[in-house]
Enzyme design. Structure first.
Site: not given
Length: 337
Positions: A98, A280-284, A305
């Site tokens: 990433q 977690h997908l929100a962060d990505q 985060h």
């Protein structure tokens, strides 16, 4: 040169800065890298990300050494083609991917990337998460490529491998995910590397009971030729517009039932919130949506985060993030120029 303070987060702030520097051609200097962590400064897995960014960006780098809390990074261009990096530990292969993938995508080049290390690391997105939740959305935004995992790598042995074959792609386009739609597929998978089969069966029994899964909605994957012991329980919910993947890891002196209860609880909370994207997908999604210049999604309470990552992105790109509490545990995150 953009001046950045890395104290507000961990290695993710550094990786985001590296990715955006490659995308924009802007140099940066970061101080206080992981300063508040028990082991501050750069570790081996962070150095692999720096080395990967250096190779892809033909960059000049200062401060890239173990324990360093300062780094200066000056990119000079984009080097496409074939790249291979070995972390040498169970450090996350997906986080290295990433770091470099956005710039290669943005520049419309072809590349073949191979990264060896950890594929299933408790502190990072798993290879399954990348394959099943993250990349399908990136494909909708315009990326064209193939992801594969050539071997599992658990902590502490590592030894896993991922590859990504990137074809020349259109620049990221806007994506809006206000709703997830109906759940169309449910599956729980216990992954076992040199671990007794009964551990996975006990995890799946809990998942079936807690989530109402049928017999055909659970499976066991036993790793062939394991490098070392490891166990993960991966629960996937595929909806009309997005997919959520929740993962728990087996830990010494923690029962299989306890591991499964934790993952099932996270999955249940996402289902009850009726949002498109899990925490977690929100962060990505923040970085690729910012590169598109527009995007939005519904999610649960954003992490600190995510907020610190958004603030860093705004230093590189002419975009602005908004975080709106819609009530009932539902939030909306949007980015616009």
């Amino acid at each position: 040169m953009i001046e950045l303070d890395g104290q507000a987060g961990g290695g993710q702030l550094l990786r985001t800065a590296l990715a955006l520097s490659l995308c924009t051609g802007e140099a940066f200097a970061m101080t206080g890298i992981r300063a508040r962590r028990e082991r501050p400064g750069l570790l081996r897995q962070h150095l692999t990300a720096v080395d990967a960014a250096r190779a892809v960006g033909k960059a000049t780098v200062e401060g890239a050494s173990t324990g360093s809390t300062e780094l200066r990074f000056t990119p000079e261009g984009i080097h496409a083609g074939e790249h291979r990096w070995t972390i040498g530990t169970a450090g996350s292969t997906t986080l290295v991917l990433q770091t470099v993938l956005p710039a290669l995508w943005m520049h419309g080049v072809a590349a073949h990337l191979t990264i060896e290390g950890g594929t299933h690391n408790p502190q990072a997105p798993t290879a399954d998460f990348i394959d099943e939740a993250f990349l399908p959305l990136m494909e909708r935004m315009g990326i064209d490529g193939d992801f594969s995992m050539g071997g599992h790598g658990f902590y502490p042995a590592g030894g896993g491998r991922i590859t990504f074959d990137l074809r020349p792609s259109a620049k990221p386009s806007a994506l809006h995910l206000p709703h997830r739609g109906e759940v169309v597929e449910r599956h729980a998978r216990a992954i076992l590397s040199a671990i007794p089969l009964g551990i996975g069966q006990r995890e799946l029994e809990v998942a079936r009971r807690r989530l109402g899964l049928g017999e055909a909605e659970v499976s066991v994957r036993q790793v062939k030729s394991p490098i070392g012991p490891g166990n993960a329980l991966s629960i996937r919910f595929r909806a009309e517009h997005s997919t959520a993947v929740f993962t728990g890891f087996g830990i010494k002196r923690v029962t299989a039932e306890h591991v499964a209860e934790g993952v099932s609880k996270a999955a249940s909370a996402w289902l009850a919130a009726d949002v498109a994207v899990d925490e977690h997908l929100a962060d990505q999604l923040l970085l690729p949506m910012a590169l598109a210049g527009e995007g939005s999604f519904s999610t649960t309470l954003p992490s600190a985060h995510a907020r610190s990552n958004a603030a860093l992105i705004e230093k590189f790109l002419p975009v602005e993030f908004s975080f709106d509490d819609e009530g009932g545990g539902r939030w909306s995150i949007a980015v616009s120029r």
